[in-house]
Design a protein around this motif. Structure first.
Motif, PDB file in Angstrom:
ATOM      1  N   ALA A  52       1.028  -2.790  -1.220  1.00  0.00           N
ATOM      2  CA  ALA A  52       2.045  -1.842  -1.676  1.00  0.00           C
ATOM      3  C   ALA A  52       1.423  -0.597  -2.297  1.00  0.00           C
ATOM      4  CB  ALA A  52       2.979  -2.516  -2.680  1.00  0.00           C
ATOM      5  N   LEU A  53       0.204  -0.723  -2.834  1.00  0.00           N
ATOM      6  CA  LEU A  53      -0.471   0.406  -3.475  1.00  0.00           C
ATOM      7  C   LEU A  53      -1.361   1.187  -2.524  1.00  0.00           C
ATOM      8  CD1 LEU A  53      -1.569  -1.341  -6.803  1.00  0.00           C
ATOM      9  CD2 LEU A  53       0.273   0.312  -6.531  1.00  0.00           C
ATOM     10  N   ALA A  54      -1.513   0.695  -1.291  1.00  0.00           N
ATOM     11  CA  ALA A  54      -2.486   1.283  -0.359  1.00  0.00           C
ATOM     12  C   ALA A  54      -1.950   2.537   0.322  1.00  0.00           C
ATOM     13  CB  ALA A  54      -2.907   0.248   0.674  1.00  0.00           C
ATOM     14  N   THR A  55      -1.807   3.604  -0.467  1.00  0.00           N
ATOM     15  CA  THR A  55      -1.414   4.892   0.095  1.00  0.00           C
ATOM     16  C   THR A  55      -2.642   5.561   0.705  1.00  0.00           C
ATOM     17  OG1 THR A  55      -1.901   6.115  -1.927  1.00  0.00           O
ATOM     18  CG2 THR A  55       0.282   5.121  -1.745  1.00  0.00           C
ATOM     19  N   HIS A  56      -2.458   6.751   1.238  1.00  0.00           N
ATOM     20  CA  HIS A  56      -3.588   7.495   1.793  1.00  0.00           C
ATOM     21  C   HIS A  56      -4.182   8.463   0.782  1.00  0.00           C
ATOM     22  CE1 HIS A  56      -2.890   6.800   6.398  1.00  0.00           C
ATOM     23  NE2 HIS A  56      -3.121   5.692   5.720  1.00  0.00           N
ATOM     24  N   GLY A  57      -4.018   8.165  -0.507  1.00  0.00           N
ATOM     25  CA  GLY A  57      -4.573   9.011  -1.554  1.00  0.00           C
ATOM     26  C   GLY A  57      -5.962   8.575  -1.966  1.00  0.00           C
TER      27      GLY A  57
END
Length: 925
Positions: free
Chosen positions: A596-601
């Motif tokens: 859920a935290l694995a954004t592309h940031g």
């Protein structure tokens, strides 16, 4: 069946058991069937333990592997560990120190024997911890970078590069750790801002016509100065270019040179040049042909190149003496506080010296040009793509690579020296002697240095596949599994490892190492701070999975600290953040949190509150499965259901759509969107709504509808568990084992089930049912909200009046009469032709349909007037916000048209609500 599924969710009861069953079954190994899908595990240090960065990346890799395994691919997750030269040598040396021994006491061979002994007993900790996370890699193929197969690849690569003129030995500036007494890589240097000083020193012009003031943060290095430097366009000093100054304390004349590297605005605009002790000065020295004067030994003490007075002094003791002598000579102009970036070794914490020494280097220019070409032409794709510019900048400014380390543990450099200092490179001493016609009367000694860890790691994509041994390559599937499908790694090692793998794999095999590189951010704490021991905010993934008491957590966080104040600081922070320790969330909750935290940031903020929420999610799934099992007792079905009710058609339609979303998000590495979509479907649509909407059919008189609903419950649950399996493998497997027999499934594990795809449901079009059920859901939600606001007892039935019905509303009200009565406890449903004739009632809107619940005998009318007044005020506030936005020329002009239109629709909806509320309020007087 339900007696075999525990009444409450407790991951400790099944996670370890399931993993042992999976590994024993051999399901982690490649099947040899289907299109290959390969991931290379970035090999963690054999000395290490699992940290949050590992947990983050390993979870995403495992999700990809499990997904593609279910898609029928021939999946290989190549496991392995890195020998971690410096780290391992430090651990073993520390262990020896406890017995009063040093590595020199044992000698090289004895020390290496101790390292292998340690590795055998303690070196596989991280692999055991990875298993606890659920890592489904092929452990039977695991490679250690010091294994014979991998070691052969290292020697072969070195020899070939040397034969091609791409490896050479020379004297250059390197990062030097004076405690470890070895060169280290940039990745092993931590630059942190620290308080220091800026000293201004006057250098007299040699002709006696004046002086130049130079500012420095390292006055001791002036003993190795070879020039002072000004900007060529600085009018203050152009007349002095070409003249000389006399170096204080050394009395050497050194030239005044001009270079545009100088910042005219910093200090006096004059800088000292010490090429043997500063990387930027080294580059200046190369441009201007300046000599290199090294004034330090390998332990950072002053050597014989400095005036006799300073020889033998430690660098910081030398600094004190130099400053005292400058002040006595009247040359110390000013001392002022200054913030500076101090490079420290990440292992020892010691300040790193730029040090001039003989080392082995790889020439990088032609290799880098090819490595850049492969990325820019798309042979290797970086995800997110914005990392290409960073990659390009580094590859275009690359320097030759120092690959030697002054250690004993590692791949020893395959070079031999004779007594005259001649260097011979070969795969072994016999080859060297044969190639150069050296008989055994010629004494040869092998280079004592080893290759840095990144040299062997760059070969990982093909050294793990048996290269250069053709028989081993065939056995391990080189042609099938190279290139791999994707590499998952952090942005901090793009240059140290990713780029080098691209260059090396292309150079030696003519292939790219991988097709995609998914670049993750770095895990930080919930406040965005980097996790570090000194801050006391490090989280151990195993503590999150299995839980840990406050006492054990305190002991763990302060272990090994020598400074009582630091231990006290960390202890205080730990008590404040975790007064009751860390509860056991289980591996699945941690994994779902990570996804859920694995954004592309660039940064990932890890908050324990999210882990708690996803543990509740697993519990929700558990309870929903218990409901399904209890309501399908003794039932068995096969194939896909043939739905009899609209709620069944609705959930099957939603299942098809979420399967399509999952496929899209896996393909684009958007694990955050994947987790969001699956969470929404599982929690809201299946566990909440469909379970609720199924109850009227299950408890009704229509036997066919009840049987069909049971089938659909089981079918959708099984497909939902399959959708979730890559992210939450343990709970999905445990629940699937209970559901699968009821559907007649022959598979022994959910890992071998086909992953749901939109094409599986392509023939089914339930658009009309979706619209109808969304209407029903809105009706139920509105009526439940009225009951809640009026505080109506759950057992009390209420009448419902409908006003403003369209033909579709009338039809739906008739078809869903029994469901509405069952789900919202209605005693009657009546349709009003004239809304004005309605009695005082609580009101809600579903579209333009008015829902009226008469208040007489149901509530306190005075309290309802107060409630309506409060609600009208709230709605008017929302109307005001919409008006303000739409009245703003900036918003209307700059916002996307769809956003502006959405705001206009919101305004219309709020106005409708206000009208309905005002009408209702008027009826109450």
């Amino acid at each position: 069946m339900t007696d075999t599924l525990a009444s409450s969710y407790d991951p400790k009861q099944f996670e370890t058991r399931l993993y042992e069953e999976w590994e024993r079954s051999g399901v982690f190994k490649p099947s040899g069937k289907g299109e290959p899908y390969t991931i290379l595990l970035p090999p963690p240090n054999v000395t290490g333990t699992l940290h949050m960065g590992h947990a983050f990346q390993h979870t995403l890799q495992d999700a990809l592997i499990r997904y593609h395994r279910m898609r029928g691919y021939d999946t290989l997750w190549q496991m392995g560990t890195d020998h971690a030269g410096i780290a391992t040598e430090m651990v073993v040396a520390r262990n020896l120190g406890r017995d009063g021994l040093t590595r020199d006491d044992l000698g090289r061979d004895g020390f290496i024997e101790k390292v292998w002994e340690w590795k055998q007993h303690s070196g596989d900790t991280i692999e055991r911890q990875m298993r606890r996370l659920g890592t489904s890699g092929d452990w039977s193929r695991s490679v250690f970078t010091m294994d014979p197969m991998a070691a052969q690849a290292v020697i072969e690569a070195f020899v070939r590069l040397h034969e091609e003129g791409l490896i050479y030995r020379g004297q250059r500036l390197v990062n030097w750790d004076p405690v470890l007494k070895t060169a280290i890589s940039d990745l092993e240097v931590v630059n942190e801002e620290e308080d220091g000083f800026l000293w201004s020193i006057s250098y007299p012009l040699s002709d006696g016509s004046g002086e130049l003031t130079v500012a420095t943060t390292r006055p001791e290095t002036m003993l190795g100065d070879v020039a002072v430097m000004v900007h060529p366009l600085d009018e203050r000093y152009t007349h002095l270019i070409g003249k000389t100054v006399t170096l204080p304390l050394s009395e050497r004349e050194i030239p005044i040179i001009a270079d545009d590297y100088v910042d005219r605005e910093f200090g006096t605009g004059v800088v000292k040049v010490t090429p043997a002790h500063d990387f930027n000065d080294y580059a200046v020295g190369q441009r201007h042909g300046l000599p290199l004067i090294n004034i330090f030994t390998h332990v950072a003490a002053v050597n014989g190149n400095a005036p006799e007075k300073y020889r033998g002094l430690d660098r910081y003791e030398a600094r004190k003496v130099v400053l005292a002598d400058l002040e006595a000579a009247g040359r110390l102009v000013e001392t002022k506080p200054h913030k500076l970036q101090v490079p420290r070794g990440d292992r020892t914490g010691q300040v790193i010296e730029p040090y001039l020494t003989d080392q082995w280097f790889v020439k990088m220019d032609t290799l880098a040009a090819r490595g850049l070409e492969l990325v820019e032409q798309g042979d290797v794709k970086l995800v997110p793509s914005n990392w290409i510019s960073t990659y390009r900048h580094w590859m275009e400014n690359i320097q030759d690579w120092c690959i030697s380390r002054q250690l004993w543990w590692g791949h020893r450099i395959p070079a031999w020296y004779d007594d005259d200092g001649n260097i011979f490179v070969g795969r072994n001493e016999d080859e060297v002697r044969a190639r150069h016609s050296l008989d055994h009367t010629v004494k040869l000694s092998q280079d004592s240095d080893v290759l840095e860890t990144w040299f062997s790691s760059q070969l990982w994509p093909f050294s793990t596949m048996g290269w250069p041994n053709e028989e081993a390559m065939a056995e391990r599937g080189f042609d099938r599994y190279v290139p791999s499908s994707v590499l998952v790694t952090g942005f901090d090692i793009i240059f140290f490892w990713v780029a080098r793998m691209i260059m090396a794999t292309d150079h030696f095999t003519g292939r790219v190492p991988f097709k995609d590189v998914y670049i993750t951010g770095l895990v930080r704490d919930k406040d965005g701070q980097k996790m570090s021991k000194s801050k006391g905010n490090i989280l151990d993934p195993l503590d999150l999975i299995d839980g840990i008491s406050l006492d054990d957590l305190l002991a763990k966080r302060t272990a090994g600290l020598m400074q009582p104040k630091m231990a006290e600081k960390i202890g205080k922070a730990t008590r404040k953040e975790f007064p009751d320790g860390i509860p056991a969330f289980g591996a699945d909750a941690l994994r779902f949190t990570i996804a859920a935290l694995a954004t592309h940031g660039r940064d990932i903020r890890f908050d324990l509150g999210r882990a708690e929420g996803y543990k509740n999610f697993c519990n929700k799934l558990w309870n929903a499965t218990r409901f399904v099992l209890m309501n399908t007792e003794g039932a068995s079905f096969s194939g896909a259901p043939q739905p009899k009710t609209d709620p069944e058609r609705w959930i099957l339609s939603r299942l098809a759509k979420v399967a399509a979303e999952a496929e899209t998000h896996f393909a684009s590495y958007r694990f955050d969107l994947l987790a969001q979509a699956l969470y929404e479907f599982a929690w809201n649509e299946f566990c909440d709504w469909f379970v609720e909407l199924a109850k009227p059919a299950l408890q009704g008189d229509d036997a066919a509808a009840a049987e069909s609903t049971r089938h659909t419950l089981l079918f959708v649950l099984e497909r939902l568990l399959s959708l979730l399996h890559p992210l939450v493998p343990f709970v999905s497997e445990e629940l699937w084992q209970q559901v699968a027999p009821k559907l007649g499934l022959a598979d022994t594990t959910i890992m071998l089930r086909p992953y749901p795809q939109a094409s599986d449901f392509a023939a089914q079009d339930y658009t009309a049912a979706e619209a109808d059920v969304e209407w029903l859901k809105s009706m139920v939600s509105a009526l439940r909200r009225i009951r809640s606001e009026l505080n109506v007892a759950p057992s009390k039935t209420i009448p419902l009046l409908l006003a403003g019905c369209t033909a579709a509303d009338r039809d739906r009200a008739t078809r869903f009469d029994s469901q509405l009565r069952f789900l919202t406890r209605l005693e009657s449903i009546a349709i009003l032709d004239d809304a004005a004739a309605a009695p005082a009632a609580a009101t809600a809107l579903v579209g333009e349909l008015k829902l009226l619940v008469p208040l007489e005998g149901l509530v306190d009318l005075g309290a309802e007037r107060t409630r309506l007044d409060k609600e009208i005020k709230r709605v008017e506030g929302e109307i005001g916000k919409c008006h303000n936005k739409l009245a703003s020329e900036t918003f209307v002009a700059n916002a996307p048209p769809a956003v502006v239109e959405q705001e206009r629709k919101r305004l219309a909806d709020w106005n409708l609500q206000r009208e309905a509320l005002a009408s209702q309020r008027a009826k109450l007087g």
